[in-house]
Write a protein that holds these residues in place. Structure first.
Motif, PDB file in Angstrom:
ATOM      1  N   ARG A   1       0.836  -1.199   0.000  1.00  0.00           N
ATOM      2  CA  ARG A   1       0.000   0.000   0.000  1.00  0.00           C
ATOM      3  C   ARG A   1       0.872   1.249   0.000  1.00  0.00           C
ATOM      4  NH1 ARG A   1      -2.447  -1.727   5.498  1.00  0.00           N
ATOM      5  NH2 ARG A   1      -3.396  -3.751   5.037  1.00  0.00           N
TER       6      ARG A   1
ATOM      7  N   THR B   1      -3.378   0.435  -3.531  1.00  0.00           N
ATOM      8  CA  THR B   1      -3.131  -0.894  -2.974  1.00  0.00           C
ATOM      9  C   THR B   1      -2.860  -1.879  -4.100  1.00  0.00           C
ATOM     10  OG1 THR B   1      -4.562  -0.446  -1.070  1.00  0.00           O
ATOM     11  CG2 THR B   1      -4.084  -2.757  -1.560  1.00  0.00           C
TER      12      THR B   1
ATOM     13  N   SER C   1      11.664  -2.369  12.710  1.00  0.00           N
ATOM     14  CA  SER C   1      11.025  -1.609  13.784  1.00  0.00           C
ATOM     15  C   SER C   1      11.888  -1.533  15.036  1.00  0.00           C
ATOM     16  CB  SER C   1       9.666  -2.225  14.138  1.00  0.00           C
ATOM     17  OG  SER C   1       9.830  -3.555  14.605  1.00  0.00           O
TER      18      SER C   1
ATOM     19  N   ALA D   1       8.519   6.611  -1.159  1.00  0.00           N
ATOM     20  CA  ALA D   1       7.754   7.357  -0.155  1.00  0.00           C
ATOM     21  C   ALA D   1       7.948   8.863  -0.318  1.00  0.00           C
ATOM     22  CB  ALA D   1       8.170   6.908   1.246  1.00  0.00           C
TER      23      ALA D   1
ATOM     24  N   CYS E   1       4.118   9.582   0.731  1.00  0.00           N
ATOM     25  CA  CYS E   1       3.315   8.547   1.377  1.00  0.00           C
ATOM     26  C   CYS E   1       4.189   7.685   2.275  1.00  0.00           C
ATOM     27  CB  CYS E   1       2.657   7.659   0.318  1.00  0.00           C
ATOM     28  SG  CYS E   1       3.849   6.621  -0.586  1.00  0.00           S
ATOM     29  N   GLN E   2       3.549   6.727   2.937  1.00  0.00           N
ATOM     30  CA  GLN E   2       4.239   5.609   3.558  1.00  0.00           C
ATOM     31  C   GLN E   2       4.023   4.389   2.674  1.00  0.00           C
ATOM     32  OE1 GLN E   2       3.379   4.690   7.669  1.00  0.00           O
ATOM     33  NE2 GLN E   2       2.881   6.818   8.126  1.00  0.00           N
TER      34      GLN E   2
ATOM     35  N   GLN F   1       3.492   0.602   2.873  1.00  0.00           N
ATOM     36  CA  GLN F   1       3.136  -0.419   3.857  1.00  0.00           C
ATOM     37  C   GLN F   1       2.980  -1.771   3.175  1.00  0.00           C
ATOM     38  OE1 GLN F   1      -0.472   0.843   5.791  1.00  0.00           O
ATOM     39  NE2 GLN F   1       0.521   2.553   6.865  1.00  0.00           N
TER      40      GLN F   1
ATOM     41  N   PRO G   1      -0.179  -3.453   9.032  1.00  0.00           N
ATOM     42  CA  PRO G   1       0.976  -3.790   8.186  1.00  0.00           C
ATOM     43  C   PRO G   1       2.082  -4.470   8.986  1.00  0.00           C
ATOM     44  CG  PRO G   1       0.971  -1.443   8.682  1.00  0.00           C
ATOM     45  CD  PRO G   1      -0.315  -1.996   9.241  1.00  0.00           C
TER      46      PRO G   1
ATOM     47  N   SER H   1       6.196  -0.634   7.703  1.00  0.00           N
ATOM     48  CA  SER H   1       5.963   0.610   6.967  1.00  0.00           C
ATOM     49  C   SER H   1       7.311   1.277   6.738  1.00  0.00           C
ATOM     50  CB  SER H   1       5.060   1.565   7.754  1.00  0.00           C
ATOM     51  OG  SER H   1       3.787   1.004   7.964  1.00  0.00           O
TER      52      SER H   1
ATOM     53  N   ARG I   1       9.061   4.893   5.614  1.00  0.00           N
ATOM     54  CA  ARG I   1       8.883   6.323   5.371  1.00  0.00           C
ATOM     55  C   ARG I   1      10.083   6.856   4.597  1.00  0.00           C
ATOM     56  NH1 ARG I   1       7.238   4.853  10.326  1.00  0.00           N
ATOM     57  NH2 ARG I   1       5.157   5.490  11.036  1.00  0.00           N
TER      58      ARG I   1
END
Length: 276
Positions: free
Chosen positions: A23, A78, A101, A127, A132-133, A135, A145, A148, A150
């Motif tokens: 996405r 998407t 993460s 991005a 956007c991000q 995902q 998700p 993600s 960035r």
């Protein structure tokens, strides 16, 4: 018994379930307004992560691990994808999301990030271009998700992984020049692929071009991946050509440096044992 026509057979095939979806999430993001090359960059980057491809070891994703585009939907933009090896794809995407993460210091996490540096850079660029991000969500796992990306994530990861410094690299010039960007390709001993180098001036590019297929000692700024000390990027600031003498000359220089004294030792091995 009547035979099915190819057209009827095609219609009777069920549409496969998507393995995951990519996405592009942001305000006013619509799939029809995103340039095709940007979509291609995003999907190929996710394919690299899902397949676990190491860009140093494998030039392309193997066909059996390929990802196919199944559908395009609105709701930002998407892209539903189906993997030929879905379980492996889900495992790789989930592991990557966990590492991205947390950015922990384990060797396994470092290896995952090093392998995915190229895809992270691509996704960060996407991005930034789209606003956007990016995902990725696994089908059937709600809408949350697994990761993600960035626009600043590549910088965040590279700050953690890279070490920068001055060094000298010996290699053979394969190409020098560039219409839009000054580049030099070096063949470096012990490295499977050519090293793409930046060059800091047009004059230096011209000098390098005069030494095609010759060995040089390039001085410049290197960016290493600190876990493996593999060079990720190198910019040439200057170069010289190493002076290579003959083997007899080298032996004579060693003897002149004191090695000739061993000629006066009757049993060198016994002498060394006594020194111990």
């Amino acid at each position: 018994m009547p035979k099915r026509s190819p057209q009827n057979t095609q219609r009777s095939r069920k549409k496969p379930l998507a393995t995951f979806e990519v996405r592009l999430v942001g305000p006013n993001v619509l799939p029809e307004e995103i340039p095709l090359h940007v979509v291609s960059d995003a999907l190929s980057a996710v394919q690299d992560i899902a397949s676990g491809r190491d860009p140093v070891e494998e030039q392309h994703v193997s066909p059996e691990k390929a990802i196919n585009l199944l559908d395009v939907c609105r709701g930002s933009a998407t892209y539903r994808c189906v993997a030929r090896m879905p379980q492996e794809a889900v495992t790789n995407l989930t592991r990557f999301g966990s590492v991205l993460s947390s950015l922990d210091d384990s060797p396994e996490a470092g290896d995952t990030l090093v392998t995915a540096l190229g895809p992270i850079e691509k996704l960060s660029t996407v991005a930034r271009l789209v606003g956007c991000q990016v995902q990725v969500a696994i089908t059937g796992q709600h809408r949350t998700p697994v990761f993600s990306v960035r626009e600043d994530d590549y910088q965040r990861v590279s700050d953690r992984l890279f070490v920068t410094g001055e060094t000298t690299i010996v290699g053979t010039v394969q190409r020098a020049g560039g219409a839009t960007e000054m580049k030099c390709l070096l063949r470096v001993p012990g490295r499977r692929r050519l090293l793409y180098c930046g060059v800091n001036s047009q004059q230096l590019v011209r000098r390098l071009g005069q030494h095609l297929y010759e060995e040089i000692a390039a001085m410049g700024t290197a960016k290493w991946i600190h876990r493996t000390w593999r060079i990720h990027a190198f910019t040439i600031n200057d170069f010289t050509q190493p002076r290579l003498g003959s083997v007899p000359e080298a032996i004579q220089e060693l003897r002149s440096a004191g090695l000739s004294a061993w000629d006066e030792v009757g049993d060198p091995e016994k002498y060394i044992r006594e020194l111990r």
